[in-house]
Design a protein around this motif. Structure first.
Motif, mmCIF file in Angstrom:
data_model
loop_
_atom_site.group_PDB
_atom_site.id
_atom_site.type_symbol
_atom_site.label_atom_id
_atom_site.label_comp_id
_atom_site.label_asym_id
_atom_site.label_seq_id
_atom_site.Cartn_x
_atom_site.Cartn_y
_atom_site.Cartn_z
ATOM 1 N N HIS A 154 16.644 -23.141 -28.166
ATOM 2 C CA HIS A 154 16.348 -22.732 -26.795
ATOM 3 C C HIS A 154 15.713 -23.905 -26.062
ATOM 4 C CE1 HIS A 154 12.172 -22.607 -27.872
ATOM 5 N NE2 HIS A 154 11.815 -22.102 -26.714
ATOM 6 N N GLY A 155 15.683 -23.796 -24.753
ATOM 7 C CA GLY A 155 15.108 -24.884 -23.965
ATOM 8 C C GLY A 155 14.971 -24.434 -22.529
ATOM 9 N N GLU B 276 14.441 -21.988 -16.113
ATOM 10 C CA GLU B 276 14.063 -20.883 -16.987
ATOM 11 C C GLU B 276 14.195 -21.260 -18.449
ATOM 12 O OE1 GLU B 276 17.127 -17.660 -17.363
ATOM 13 O OE2 GLU B 276 17.910 -18.560 -15.519
ATOM 14 N N SER C 16 15.599 -20.496 -21.898
ATOM 15 C CA SER C 16 16.826 -19.781 -22.220
ATOM 16 C C SER C 16 17.478 -20.358 -23.463
ATOM 17 C CB SER C 16 17.791 -19.898 -21.034
ATOM 18 O OG SER C 16 19.017 -19.279 -21.328
ATOM 19 N N THR C 17 18.305 -19.533 -24.087
ATOM 20 C CA THR C 17 19.177 -20.049 -25.141
ATOM 21 C C THR C 17 20.544 -20.346 -24.550
ATOM 22 O OG1 THR C 17 19.739 -17.786 -25.689
ATOM 23 C CG2 THR C 17 18.054 -18.853 -27.032
ATOM 24 N N TYR C 18 20.681 -20.054 -23.261
ATOM 25 C CA TYR C 18 21.924 -20.184 -22.510
ATOM 26 C C TYR C 18 22.928 -19.142 -22.973
ATOM 27 C CZ TYR C 18 25.139 -22.339 -19.291
ATOM 28 O OH TYR C 18 25.967 -22.561 -18.224
ATOM 29 N N PRO D 93 24.144 -19.389 -14.147
ATOM 30 C CA PRO D 93 25.349 -19.963 -14.739
ATOM 31 C C PRO D 93 26.069 -18.941 -15.604
ATOM 32 C CG PRO D 93 23.362 -20.829 -15.773
ATOM 33 C CD PRO D 93 22.921 -20.009 -14.621
ATOM 34 N N THR E 55 27.143 -17.692 -18.837
ATOM 35 C CA THR E 55 26.569 -17.992 -20.145
ATOM 36 C C THR E 55 27.374 -17.337 -21.265
ATOM 37 O OG1 THR E 55 25.100 -16.125 -19.911
ATOM 38 C CG2 THR E 55 24.249 -18.260 -19.241
ATOM 39 N N ILE F 241 22.102 -26.583 -27.053
ATOM 40 C CA ILE F 241 21.100 -26.450 -25.993
ATOM 41 C C ILE F 241 20.831 -27.798 -25.316
ATOM 42 C CG2 ILE F 241 19.114 -26.712 -27.576
ATOM 43 C CD1 ILE F 241 19.190 -24.418 -24.485
ATOM 44 N N TYR G 249 23.425 -27.901 -22.660
ATOM 45 C CA TYR G 249 23.224 -26.912 -21.592
ATOM 46 C C TYR G 249 22.071 -27.312 -20.687
ATOM 47 C CZ TYR G 249 25.661 -23.908 -25.029
ATOM 48 O OH TYR G 249 26.533 -23.396 -25.940
ATOM 49 N N GLU G 250 20.982 -27.787 -21.287
ATOM 50 C CA GLU G 250 19.820 -28.058 -20.443
ATOM 51 C C GLU G 250 20.072 -29.242 -19.510
ATOM 52 O OE1 GLU G 250 16.508 -28.171 -23.180
ATOM 53 O OE2 GLU G 250 17.077 -30.069 -24.066
#
Ligand SMILES: Cc1cc2nc3c(=O)[nH]c(=O)nc-3n(C[C@H](O)[C@H](O)[C@H](O)COP(=O)(O)O)c2cc1C
Ligand code: SF4
Ligand code: SF4
Ligand code: FES
Ligand code: FES
Lengths: 451, 338, 185
Positions: B183-184, B193, B195-197, C7, C9, C75, C78-79
């Motif tokens: 997560h990030g 936010e 999230s783990t996406y 987004p 997800t 992640i 994604y980030e």
């Protein structure tokens, strides 16, 4: 006519290519530095030139370079900041697009002084086509032996890489830029440590603006003292100003630091005056610097002519002055609404806040909402004080200067144009028309005469 | 060694110590001096590179050092600023600083829900304490607050993003304690936010420590049976011989009668866990016989007690607020009807 | 505006993604540019490549492919992808029109331009036309403030726009009907 150091050959045919650039004296600074000078001697010339960072903060470049840590066996990096996202600023794009080799040349010479074997040019993602131009210039330079191993037989090796961003103003902040260059989110780092000690890949790094690095070329060619002859006091040399807004002649100008503000905004050599109405306000250095009324831009608090120098523009402090900033100049005519512009500014900072620290993350959005309400005729008198208080609570309390940059436009707009904000509360119906001042300019003297 | 003076109280600390750590040393030396300790919502001494984000720990450096006595122009984050010999710092003694810190707290609260009465963290929430001590009576924020639906990140942890203050502590737990962060922080600015996406379970031996480090009620223990107001449970210190070599096995059991409702790490006087525990101890060892009870845990009831005051203050403020937003209006009606 | 558009997800309903051969070669070349152990630096350039090969947006599949090629945790991709405004986390039209809305352009009429485009295309900023041809985005300063109002479409800047100019641009693009990307040469 002012001297042209960076733009001297900008209109010459073929200047974008290596051949045309060479034909006009290009890469002389590399020859001079690598063949006849020591890295320390190059640094000395930069110090003597009095060159100050052209990215916004105006920090003396020679001093910045001398802070670079030099531990044994650890690589050092030069990173050129071509993120250019400060609203109003488009000088670096113009330079890279028209005369890319001057940046390549400056990067080689500067890297020699810093002992950097690799340098990066971090270019904002939207400038993809500019990145292609730079890549082309680098490829040409490499093919001609200006880059690679043992350049000119000097034993100095150098490589340049172009890195593109992907849309984030905050990546112009030097530590956010380094994070982004490492493939991460553009979150500014918490300092210390400073990049000069721990920068890219935890190695000592110098981050400089495009124009700063380009200016190293004439400084090495002609000597720091020659460069320092231009300008006044601690504002030496020439500066690129990108001019926009409601002026007759928008464009990028290379000025001698020290010309009067009046000359810059009104002479036909530069902005050429207002676009048919009357000037109302000026933002001389990109959206982050305080907005000032036109009259205040022309004259210092003591009634002297204001000059285009770091010192003169900030004379009078926050109360009566502004800043040189990045050189992103834009002027307002009297059809413009300061509240609308402040809302627009704040929307920008809200959109660009990285979100790491609470005052900026939360405060920028709050200001935007209050300003939106004021501009649309739904504000209250207390909103003006509320705004003042919010900006005050952001300024100085954040990780990086974006917080301050978000606060200053709001503070200066309220300071100098408070009556315009009040008008928005007392004339709610009028301001619902988005063109309220285009049809009926707001006149400070006749306070609310048209009520 | 460096000598630093905070709110007039001096201490000698090793070079490289931060102002916040120095202040805590003063507080540990004599609890009566605890007021010199700035509040910290994001710094966590056991997590590297934590701190610097929330800005609640800002202090005013009135004298830089003996060598360079100039004051620092802006407030600095005490959790990220190293002391210098001769440094003088104001934490509670500078009105401008207090005003600035109140500003930070106000910012943290503008998008924070007013659901303390129903929040699982009530009574253990550092933000609640902070707002009680540094907050204004009424929020001046009249716009709709940011909201998110609570989501499950795995069988054991629930994320109420609405309550998150983006302190990054849980991200550092993921980075430093688990064998791979899943997560990030996604998005940026005020829509960032945790999230783990793509919906992913955070399954890892040490992921449960996120719950303990979270300063608010954003990450909560789904296995906390009968999620009960904490002050109705009885905390006891206990340990077990956990087979996981990285787990200290030192925990607090939150009991109701003979039933273990929840297992957490043990927190020190600064609200930080003393040592991390593994997920087996936290989520699965709910049988009291699996533990050796050491005795009742002394809990700093500071926050539990202030809860009462706080709620009262909030409610009064809400009733007086000139322009409440929609959820506040609903709440106000509820209060009036009562 | 800054309204929250979450987004996408999930991989559901989106097509699978794998890099083209040329794309993969470019990824490898990009990763090789950095010092030993620092290939993560190539993430943003590679995301640009992936976006261009995935109809102009980054689906979860596309991001996962990037993570795979680069040996990163999902992640981490994604980030980063969600931080930068040029990465689209929703499907976009054949053309993305990035219209600058920031103050210097506003002084030169960008509000009117955006308004005109909204009316002409029948969408709000941030939306895509029903025929999937245009996505209208109001973006922040693109560094072309002296020649505002302006917009970016693919790699190209269209400057000093007037209503007439933008109308004819729209017609040209419609007639050409082929996707533009930021990475276009
Ligand atoms: C929010 C923010 C955005 C910035 N954007 C830029 C930029 O786009 N270009 C730039 O050269 N400097 C920018 N800067 C300044 C850099 O942090 C840094 O000071 C500069 O690159 C140093 O180079 P110089 O000394 O040559 O000016 C920005 C700073 C901040 C705080
Ligand atoms: S001031 Fe704003 S942009 Fe800078 S670190 Fe804080 S949140 Fe990010
Ligand atoms: S979920 Fe909790 S620990 Fe994680 S960032 Fe948010 S407040 Fe901090
Ligand atoms: S605790 Fe220091 S900034 Fe958050
Ligand atoms: S403001 Fe539009 S390009 Fe700069």
């Amino acid at each position: 006519m002012g001297r042209k150091l960076l733009f001297q050959h900008i209109d010459k045919p073929g200047i974008r290519g290596l051949e045309g650039y060479r034909a006009n004296g290009g890469y002389r600074s590399v020859e001079k530095a690598l063949k006849t000078m020591s890295p320390e001697a190059v640094l000395e010339e930069v110090k003597k030139s009095g060159l100050r960072g052209r990215g916004g903060a105006g920090f003396p470049t020679g001093m910045k370079w001398s802070f670079l840590a030099k531990p044994e066996g650890v690589p050092r990096y030069l990173v050129v900041n071509a993120d250019e996202s400060e609203p109003g600023t488009f000088k670096d794009r113009y330079l890279m697009e028209r005369i890319p080799h001057i940046l390549v040349e400056g990067m080689i010479t500067s890297s020699f002084a810093l002992g950097a074997k690799v340098s990066y040019a971090y270019i904002r993602g939207e400038y993809f086509y500019v990145a292609r131009i730079m890549e082309q210039a680098i490829a040409e330079a490499r093919a001609a032996g200006w880059l690679g191993k043992n350049i000119l037989g000097s034993g100095f090796d150098h490589e340049i890489h172009v890195q593109v961003g992907a849309g984030a103003y905050i990546c112009g902040e030097e530590t956010a830029l380094l994070e982004s260059l490492e493939g991460k989110r553009g979150n500014p780092r918490i300092k210390p440590p400073f990049p000069a000690v721990k920068g890219l890949y935890d190695c000592p790094t110098v981050v400089n603006n495009v124009e700063t690095i380009a200016a190293v070329v004439p400084i090495v060619n002609d000597g720091g003292e020659e460069y320092a002859k231009i300008g006044i006091g601690k504002s030496t040399g020439t500066k690129l100003i990108s001019a926009g807004g409601n002026i007759k002649r928008p464009g990028v100008y290379e000025i001698d630091l020290g010309i009067t503000c009046d000359e810059f905004i009104n002479s036909d050599e530069y902005c050429g005056g207002v676009d048919g109405r009357a000037f109302k306000a000026v933002v001389p250095g990109g959206s982050s610097v305080p907005i000032v009324p036109y009259e205040m831009f022309l004259k210092t608090p003591t009634g002297e002519n204001r000059l285009m120098t770091y010192e003169s523009l900030s004379e009078g402090g926050f109360a009566q002055g502004t800043m040189m900033g990045s050189g992103g100049f834009y002027a307002y005519n009297d059809a413009q609404c300061i509240v609308r512009s402040t809302w627009n500014h704040t929307r920008f900072y809200h959109h660009e806040s990285c979100g790491q620290c609470s005052p900026c993350r939360e405060g920028t959005g709050w200001m935007e909402k209050v300003l939106e309400r004021l501009e649309h005729g739904e504000g209250r008198t207390e909103d003006i004080d509320l705004l003042w208080d919010i900006q005050r609570k952001i300024e100085g309390n954040t990780i990086c200067p974006l917080g301050d940059a978000a606060a200053w436009p709001v503070a200066s707009a309220i300071r100098h144009f408070r009556d315009e904000f009040e008008y928005h509360v007392t004339h709610r119906e009028k301001v619902k028309d988005p063109k309220h001042f285009a049809r009926e300019p707001f006149r400070k003297s006749a306070k609310f005469a048209t009520a | 060694m460096a000598k630093v003076t905070i709110d007039g109280i001096s201490i000698e600390v090793p070079d490289g110590t931060t102002i916040l750590q120095a202040a805590r040393m003063i507080g540990e030396r004599n609890t009566a001096d605890r007021h010199v300790v700035p509040p910290a919502m994001c710094y966590y001494s056991k997590l590297k590179t934590s701190g610097g984000y929330c800005r609640t720990c800002i202090v005013k450096v009135t004298k830089g050092s003996d060598k360079d006595p100039r004051p620092m122009p802006k407030p600095v984050a005490s959790c990220r600023t190293a002391v210098m010999d001769g440094m003088e710092v104001a934490n509670t003694t500078d009105p401008a600083l207090i005003d600035a810190r109140n500003g930070v707290v106000e910012m943290l609260l503008i998008n924070h829900p007013l659901d303390c009465p129903i929040c699982d963290q009530a009574g253990e929430c550092h933000l609640q304490d902070l707002s009680y001590e540094n907050g204004k009576e009424a929020s001046r924020y009249e716009f709709e607050r940011r909201t998110f639906d609570p989501i499950d990140i795995g069988d054991t942890i629930k994320l109420h993003m609405t309550r998150c203050i983006l302190c990054y502590r849980c991200v550092k737990v993921g980075e430093q304690l688990t064998d791979g962060r899943v997560h990030g922080v996604i998005n940026r600015g005020d829509v960032a936010e945790i999230s783990t996406y793509i919906s992913q379970a955070i399954e890892n031996d040490f992921s449960g420590n996120m719950i303990d480090v979270c300063p608010v009620g954003a990450l909560t223990d789904k296995t906390f049976r009968f999620a009960s107001r904490v002050w109705f449970t009885k905390p006891v210190d206990a340990h077990c011989n956990c087979e996981n070599p990285k787990c200290s096995g030192n925990a607090v059991l939150w009991m109701k009668g003979n039933e273990v409702l929840r297992v957490t790490g043990r927190k020190d006087m600064w609200g930080e866990v003393e040592s991390f525990i593994c997920n087996t101890c936290r989520f699965d060892r709910k049988d009291v016989n699996a533990w050796t009870i050491e005795g009742p845990r002394k809990i700093d009831h500071h926050s539990v007690i202030s809860q009462g005051h706080y709620q009262l203050k909030r409610e009064q403020a809400l009733l007086a607020s000139p322009a409440p937003n929609v959820p506040e209006l609903a709440k106000r009606k509820e209060l009036k009807d009562r | 505006m800054s309204a929250r558009t979450r987004p996408i997800t999930t991989t559901e309903g989106t097509k699978p993604f794998s890099f083209s051969e040329a794309g993969l070669a470019e990824c490898k070349a990009l990763m090789a540019r950095y010092p030993e152990g620092r290939s993560k630096s190539a993430l943003i350039p590679i995301l640009h490549v992936a976006q261009a090969e995935n109809d102009g947006w980054l689906s979860v599949n596309a991001m996962d492919a990037v993570a795979h090629v680069m040996g990163l945790r999902h992640i981490e991709v994604y980030e980063v992808a969600s931080f930068y405004s040029m990465f689209n986390l929703h499907p976009v039209g054949t053309y993305v029109l990035d219209v600058c809305r920031t103050t210097p352009c506003m002084l030169r009429g960008s509000d009117d331009l955006i308004h005109h485009l909204e009316k002409k295309l029948g969408v709000h900023a941030g939306e895509t036309t029903k025929d999937g041809m245009f996505t209208l985005k109001a973006v922040e300063c693109l560094g072309s403030c002296g020649s505002g109002p302006m917009l970016q479409c693919g790699a190209g800047y269209h400057e000093d726009l007037t209503i007439e100019k933008v109308d004819s641009l729209i017609e040209q693009l419609r007639a050409r009907n082929s996707r533009t990307n930021y990475t276009d040469r």
